[in-house]
Design a protein around this motif. Structure first.
Motif, PDB file in Angstrom:
ATOM      1  N   ASP A  38      69.291  67.317  54.556  1.00 15.92           N
ATOM      2  CA  ASP A  38      69.543  67.074  53.127  1.00 15.92           C
ATOM      3  C   ASP A  38      69.002  65.720  52.669  1.00 15.92           C
ATOM      4  OD1 ASP A  38      70.904  69.511  52.947  1.00 15.92           O
ATOM      5  OD2 ASP A  38      72.783  68.579  53.610  1.00 15.92           O
ATOM      6  N   GLY A  39      68.347  65.013  53.568  1.00 20.56           N
ATOM      7  CA  GLY A  39      67.783  63.731  53.186  1.00 20.56           C
ATOM      8  C   GLY A  39      68.753  62.574  53.267  1.00 20.56           C
ATOM      9  N   GLU A  40      69.971  62.845  53.781  1.00 23.71           N
ATOM     10  CA  GLU A  40      70.946  61.778  53.924  1.00 23.71           C
ATOM     11  C   GLU A  40      70.545  60.867  55.093  1.00 23.71           C
ATOM     12  OE1 GLU A  40      73.551  61.006  51.984  1.00 23.71           O
ATOM     13  OE2 GLU A  40      72.834  62.594  50.651  1.00 23.71           O
ATOM     14  N   MET A  41      70.730  59.578  54.901  1.00 22.10           N
ATOM     15  CA  MET A  41      70.277  58.598  55.886  1.00 22.10           C
ATOM     16  C   MET A  41      71.454  58.059  56.713  1.00 22.10           C
ATOM     17  SD  MET A  41      68.334  54.981  55.171  1.00 22.10           S
ATOM     18  CE  MET A  41      69.786  54.348  54.296  1.00 22.10           C
ATOM     19  N   VAL A  42      71.204  57.887  58.001  1.00 21.56           N
ATOM     20  CA  VAL A  42      72.178  57.256  58.899  1.00 21.56           C
ATOM     21  C   VAL A  42      71.496  56.053  59.540  1.00 21.56           C
ATOM     22  CG1 VAL A  42      73.610  57.499  60.954  1.00 21.56           C
ATOM     23  CG2 VAL A  42      73.315  59.443  59.391  1.00 21.56           C
ATOM     24  N   LEU A  43      72.123  54.895  59.396  1.00 16.67           N
ATOM     25  CA  LEU A  43      71.550  53.676  59.973  1.00 16.67           C
ATOM     26  C   LEU A  43      71.852  53.605  61.470  1.00 16.67           C
ATOM     27  CD1 LEU A  43      72.626  51.078  57.243  1.00 16.67           C
ATOM     28  CD2 LEU A  43      70.377  52.146  57.519  1.00 16.67           C
ATOM     29  N   LYS A  44      70.837  53.327  62.259  1.00 19.94           N
ATOM     30  CA  LYS A  44      71.024  53.172  63.705  1.00 19.94           C
ATOM     31  C   LYS A  44      71.292  51.707  64.039  1.00 19.94           C
ATOM     32  CE  LYS A  44      68.055  57.031  65.152  1.00 19.94           C
ATOM     33  NZ  LYS A  44      66.867  57.401  65.967  1.00 19.94           N
ATOM     34  N   THR A  45      72.400  51.210  63.507  1.00 18.68           N
ATOM     35  CA  THR A  45      72.791  49.831  63.800  1.00 18.68           C
ATOM     36  C   THR A  45      73.194  49.727  65.272  1.00 18.68           C
ATOM     37  OG1 THR A  45      75.095  50.245  63.264  1.00 18.68           O
ATOM     38  CG2 THR A  45      73.646  49.595  61.443  1.00 18.68           C
ATOM     39  N   PRO A  46      73.279  48.504  65.817  1.00 20.28           N
ATOM     40  CA  PRO A  46      73.731  48.375  67.210  1.00 20.28           C
ATOM     41  C   PRO A  46      75.058  49.073  67.471  1.00 20.28           C
ATOM     42  CG  PRO A  46      72.820  46.303  66.451  1.00 20.28           C
ATOM     43  CD  PRO A  46      72.860  47.210  65.260  1.00 20.28           C
ATOM     44  N   ARG A  47      75.990  49.020  66.513  1.00 13.40           N
ATOM     45  CA  ARG A  47      77.280  49.688  66.694  1.00 13.40           C
ATOM     46  C   ARG A  47      77.109  51.202  66.722  1.00 13.40           C
ATOM     47  NH1 ARG A  47      82.317  47.797  63.148  1.00 13.40           N
ATOM     48  NH2 ARG A  47      81.920  46.002  64.495  1.00 13.40           N
TER      49      ARG A  47
END
Length: 328
Positions: free
Chosen positions: A212-221
């Protein structure tokens, strides 16, 4: 690790025979025997230490940097007062350097220079410290440098907002400053305009997009959370030591590996087991044992200890491997 010394143990059986026979041993003879034995023990200890360091050098020569690290730590702990422990510190620094663990490497080289500023490996230690400093300068920007870069790239982007490369540079600087949210917004705007950039190596390592184009940040956590989810069972605090000296040869009869199994997830793990294997040079398998732990509750940890005795010579044990598993 356990610090071990070569010591002289007088056989109690011999003492009993002498007592029954009415023999009296002069104090001078006893002292002389102890001195001779102590000298022999020191020579034997130095020879054993030299052999361990030479084996470590051979492992480094063949690129076995990860496997040699615990062996060198063991040598430093076992022979703290010998010259071989100094060399082991230098070799440990080299191994850490090759593993890109620069902070640990620098610590070892500084330890060596503190203990032997004019030692055999002092000049090489200084050379490695210089390389590490250059590597840090090349790889890691200071906070001030990142702030300066941010101002420069903001000016460039404001002049030409359609320049994709400059916007990628802006997102990169923001990410390295720890401003993940704003960096993600820039990455998202780029992917919306150019969907092919979703497969860019840097972009893909920092953000995910669902159907759906939703973004998930791949932060260190978030990366850590995913790692725990994919590998909930962790094996930690792994150590090895030698135990059980032979009364006659004074050689150790057992090689012991210890550690802890930890459930890092929020779910129960069942059928947990730990497989421990010891190897000789050339990846020759000497022996393997399994510890059946069973159920591990969320956050629970269980210690394990495995004793090995199936080997021709304990000095030929090159490394050990510990692998945990559980029922899916």
């Amino acid at each position: 690790m356990t610090r071990m010394r070569l010591t002289l143990v007088l056989g109690m059986g011999l003492g009993i025979v002498l007592a029954l026979g009415g023999c009296v041993t002069s104090p001078r003879a006893t002292i002389h025997e102890t001195d001779d034995t102590s000298a022999a023990a020191r020579i034997a200890e130095s020879g054993a230490a030299r052999k361990e360091v030479e084996q470590a050098r051979e492992m480094i020569h063949h690129g076995e940097y990860g496997g040699v690290v615990p062996r060198l730590h063991h040598a430093i702990s076992k022979y703290p007062r010998l010259d071989e422990a100094l060399e082991a510190r230098f070799l440990l620094g080299v191994s850490y350097y090759e593993l890109s663990s620069y902070r640990d490497a620098a610590e070892m080289f500084r330890d060596y220079l503190r203990m032997a500023p004019e030692g055999e490996f002092a000049e090489k230690s200084r050379e490695y410290l210089s390389r590490i400093a250059d590597e840090y300068e090349r790889r890691y920007d200071t906070a001030e440098e990142l702030d300066r870069k941010l101002q420069d790239v903001l000016e460039t982007v404001s002049e030409d907002p359609d320049d994709i490369e400059q916007r990628l540079e802006l997102a990169d600087v923001l990410w390295r400053r720890g401003d993940y949210e704003n960096a993600g917004k820039v990455y998202k705007s780029i992917v919306e305009e150019r969907p092919d950039f979703a497969d860019d190596a840097t972009v893909a390592s920092r953000v995910d997009f669902d159907a759906d184009g939703e973004m998930v940040l791949k932060t260190p956590r978030e990366v850590q959370r995913r790692q725990v989810e994919s590998e909930p069972l962790a094996i930690t605090n792994v150590n090895s030591y030698r135990s059980g000296r032979d009364l006659i040869t004074r050689e150790h009869r057992h090689y012991v590996v210890t550690g802890q199994a930890v459930n890092r997830s929020d779910s129960v793990l069942r059928g947990v087991r730990v497989d421990v294997t010891i190897y000789g040079f050339g990846n020759v398998v000497y022996d393997t044992n399994t510890v059946n732990i069973g159920q591990l509750n969320p956050g629970e940890q269980r210690a394990f200890s495995v004793k090995f005795s199936q080997f021709e010579n304990i000095e030929n044990i090159n490394r050990h491997e510990v692998v945990g598993s559980f029922e899916e």
